[in-house]
Design an enzyme around this catalytic site. Structure first.
Site, PDB file in Angstrom:
ATOM      1  N   HIS B 199       0.812  -1.218   0.000  1.00 50.90           N
ATOM      2  CA  HIS B 199       0.000   0.000   0.000  1.00 50.90           C
ATOM      3  C   HIS B 199       0.843   1.265   0.000  1.00 50.90           C
ATOM      4  CE1 HIS B 199      -3.333  -2.656   1.720  1.00 50.90           C
ATOM      5  NE2 HIS B 199      -3.420  -2.565   0.416  1.00 50.90           N
ATOM      6  N   GLU B 441     -12.309 -13.829 -23.755  1.00 52.47           N
ATOM      7  CA  GLU B 441     -10.945 -14.258 -23.473  1.00 52.47           C
ATOM      8  C   GLU B 441     -10.767 -15.762 -23.678  1.00 52.47           C
ATOM      9  OE1 GLU B 441     -10.049 -13.361 -19.365  1.00 52.47           O
ATOM     10  OE2 GLU B 441     -12.112 -13.730 -18.740  1.00 52.47           O
ATOM     11  N   ASP B 465      -5.529 -14.028 -21.214  1.00 49.36           N
ATOM     12  CA  ASP B 465      -6.114 -15.366 -21.286  1.00 49.36           C
ATOM     13  C   ASP B 465      -6.339 -15.805 -22.731  1.00 49.36           C
ATOM     14  OD1 ASP B 465      -6.166 -16.563 -18.838  1.00 49.36           O
ATOM     15  OD2 ASP B 465      -8.057 -15.641 -18.201  1.00 49.36           O
ATOM     16  N   CYS B 512      -8.632  -4.979 -22.378  1.00 44.92           N
ATOM     17  CA  CYS B 512      -8.154  -4.674 -21.034  1.00 44.92           C
ATOM     18  C   CYS B 512      -6.974  -5.561 -20.626  1.00 44.92           C
ATOM     19  CB  CYS B 512      -9.278  -4.788 -20.014  1.00 44.92           C
ATOM     20  SG  CYS B 512      -9.890  -6.446 -19.843  1.00 44.92           S
TER      21      CYS B 512
END
Lengths: 88, 599
Positions: B199, B441, B465, B512
């Protein structure tokens, strides 16, 4: 005084978050709540005590409650163990 | 000459946030701070105890503040650790013993407190088991805060108000501590623990503070104020740099700033080709907190929020409310821009502990993604309900991963209708015009795209994928990494056909996967008519620069050439020859080529 042996059945033992839940639950009751593991006694209302027990998955803990609401306290702790220390 | 010249030391860590810094070292490891023992006059004992209690009270308030912030920024589950910290703070095992020590031995509060913590730490060291490290670090974290408060005069808000620009050298810098630093005076930072995805690294990147993680200071001689060079781009730290180092890094720093300045002017410009075609540029994110960098890099939208990250780091399932808060937070921060939430894409290499997912022999083709959700209706419905509730407040779109046949999308829509009916019954608002889409995908989905297009409002092509399934190359297997070839004509032809189907049906087509963020692949995708490219926030501005320098017409001609080629090598060579020079001229350095996909 009532006692019961409980087994830690979640996957990661009593780490920080379950320890906090135990303390949260134990402090709701007037009775003393004691965890005993390998001869070591821990006050279940103290997070440091619970952490020092270092209870890993599969550990067997003897829970001892004593006081006006000892039955309820033991039942609440038992429910917490069998819920695998779930939050919701 | 006075004394020996301090030794030049080069340390290598993990690049966590790009950029360069040269400046004085600021050592942030207060657990090493020497706590002095004082004897207090007996009449001041009660005053000392009161001082301890005030410090505990202040520490409690600080932790509560952090907890609230982390709940909002990261998640409620992550924030629960602070409940443990607050309990440690109030634990009678600690407090009673410290007060007794003050009373009996007339010790000052900070000494008594740190002695008690050290005593407990020793007991921890004597127990076996896997919790030791975590418990110690939690205990130290709490103790450091209390001792810090005690050691500071109470009107001094924070020792972190450093007066001059510094490079912070820390063991474990948390986002909450980092956010207390004055941004202007924070040139750079290093941490010992955490990596690129911790983080604090994410926060450093969004604040544009150069950072290196994995730098251990044990055994290294360093004084506060000593000059340090930090290279967040390559992951180096140089202590006591030579003059030559300093000159070299001054140049790198200047070049970096010039580049950043140029890119930042791009922030507010539109991603439009020279002949006026608008390409929506959006970002892929995993954590709600990443929304800040998405906004900083001027993305049009969040094109992919990988919601499974809410499920990966915990043993139980996040509740509907918890999920709702995360989705609502992202949606509201991005509003009016769109956010595409992908439902839990578990499995493969992303195992959800609460589902007790077993390791499989062929995990990428196994029990994963939409298959898991359709087998766990209640879990799926909880997520859908949380998403639907959040749609009432913002521009959220919903996307389903790994759809490989019509039944899956139809069944999913049926479940979504049930959720809508439940919400209607409960009188809970949601966006009735919600757009839904599916990932394309799996090659089967490419073949069936015509039928799938009738069921959804948009397609999102998941190239990672799609490549692995098309080429039958396990993307996690390093032995065959060379075979993972995005430029394979078999891949490009499928992408082209999906885009064409989408155009025919008048629905949106987006990419994406990793390919969207690759400059050369992006040109081909644009030429094929893609509407939206979604990528890691860090490459958005360079992509915008590229888009603004090409015309749709030339990209279209280029894609027509590409689709005629018959091997991956031919395609790669063709694209490099045609656009390699242009990318160099534009100063676009990111040439990802073949790289292992992060997921």
């Amino acid at each position: 005084m009532v006692t019961k042996e409980l087994t830690v059945i979640n996957d990661s033992g009593i780490h920080a978050r379950p320890a906090a839940l135990i303390v949260e639950t134990a402090t709701k009751f007037k009775s003393n709540v004691i965890f005993i593991k390998d001869g070591m006694r821990a006050n279940a209302k103290s997070i440091m005590n619970i952490m020092l027990l270092a209870a890993e998955p599969g550990a067997v803990i003897k829970v001892e409650t004593e006081g006006p609401d000892e039955g309820d306290a033991l039942a609440a702790i038992e429910a917490l163990f069998s819920s695998r220390f779930k939050y919701d | 000459m006075s004394g020996p010249k301090p030794k030049r030391v080069v340390l290598q860590g993990v690049p966590a946030s790009p950029g360069f810094a040269i400046g004085p070292a600021y050592l942030l490891h207060p657990e090493d701070r020497v706590v002095k023992k004082r004897v207090i006059p007996p009449e001041k004992v009660e005053q000392e105890v009161a001082r301890l209690k005030r410090a505990l009270d202040k520490a409690h308030k600080e932790i509560l503040g952090i907890k609230t912030r982390i709940s909002g920024d990261v998640g409620e589950y992550e924030a629960r650790i602070f409940d443990t910290h607050m309990m440690m703070l109030q634990d009678s095992e600690i407090v009673d013993a410290v007060i007794k020590d003050i009373h009996d031995n007339l010790h000052n509060a900070e000494y008594a407190y740190s002695a008690r913590i050290n005593g407990l730490a020793e007991r921890f060291e004597n127990i076996s088991g896997g919790f030791l490290k975590d418990h110690m670090s939690d205990l130290r974290d709490v103790a450091t805060r209390v001792i810090d408060i005690l050691m500071l005069s109470e009107n001094n808000l924070s020792y972190l108000d450093v007066p001059e620009p510094v490079i912070i050298l820390s063991r474990n810098l948390t986002p909450s501590v980092l956010s207390q630093f004055n941004r202007k005076n924070t040139l750079g930072l290093t941490t010992e623990v955490g990596g690129k995805t911790s983080h604090v690294s994410i926060l450093a990147r969004s604040l544009e503070i150069p950072a290196v993680s994995g730098i251990s200071w044990s055994g290294i001689d360093i004084e506060p104020g000593q000059t340090v060079i930090l290279d967040g781009t390559a992951g180096y730290v140089i202590i006591n740099p030579s003059l030559r180092d300093i000159k070299e890094y001054e140049i790198k720093k200047a070049a970096f700033f010039a580049m950043e300045r140029e890119l930042s002017t791009l922030r507010d410009l539109e991603p439009v080709t020279t002949d006026g075609k608008y390409i929506e540029l959006s970002a892929n994110i995993e954590l709600p907190i990443e929304v800040e960098s998405v906004l900083q890099y001027g993305a049009d939208s969040v094109g992919l929020y990988r919601s499974e990250f809410l499920f990966l780091t915990r043993e139980d399932m996040p509740s509907e409310e918890e999920q709702y808060q995360a989705y609502k937070y992202i949606g509201e921060r991005m509003s009016p821009r769109a956010v595409t939430i992908r439902t839990m894409d578990a499995g493969g290499d992303k195992l959800v502990p609460a589902l007790k997912m077993a390791g499989e022999l062929n995990p990428y083709m196994g029990w994963r993604s939409i298959r898991v959700c359709l087998d766990n209706r209640e879990i799926f419905k909880t997520q859908l309900r949380a998403v639907m509730r959040a749609t009432a407040y913002s521009n959220i779109r919903l996307m389903f991963p790994m759809i490989s046949n019509l039944w899956e999308i139809r069944e999913t829509k049926k479940i979504l209708d049930e959720v809508r009916a439940d919400l209607d019954r409960d009188g809970i608002a949601y966006n009735t015009q919600l757009e839904i889409g599916c990932m394309v995908e799996v090659p089967a989905a490419v073949v069936m795209a015509d039928e799938l297009a009738r069921e959804v409002d948009f397609f999102s092509i998941g190239t990672n994928d799609l490549i692995q399934f098309t080429l039958a190359v396990d993307r996690a297997n390093e032995k065959i990494a060379e075979l993972f070839e995005p430029n394979s004509p078999a891949v490009w032809r499928q992408i082209k056909s999906v885009i064409e189907v989408a155009r025919r049906h008048g629905i949106q087509a987006c990419v994406c996967g990793e390919m969207a963020g690759d400059p050369l692949a992006a040109i081909v995708l644009i030429g094929m008519g893609i509407d939206e490219l979604s990528m890691g926030p860090g490459v958005l501005l360079e992509m915008k620069k590229l888009i603004r320098s090409i015309s749709f017409e030339e990209a279209r001609l280029c894609s027509e050439e590409v689709i005629k080629l018959t091997t991956a090598d031919e395609i790669s060579t063709f694209m490099r020859e045609r656009y390699g020079g242009k990318l160099m001229d534009l100063g676009i350095t990111k040439f990802p080529g073949k790289r292992p996909s992060p997921f």
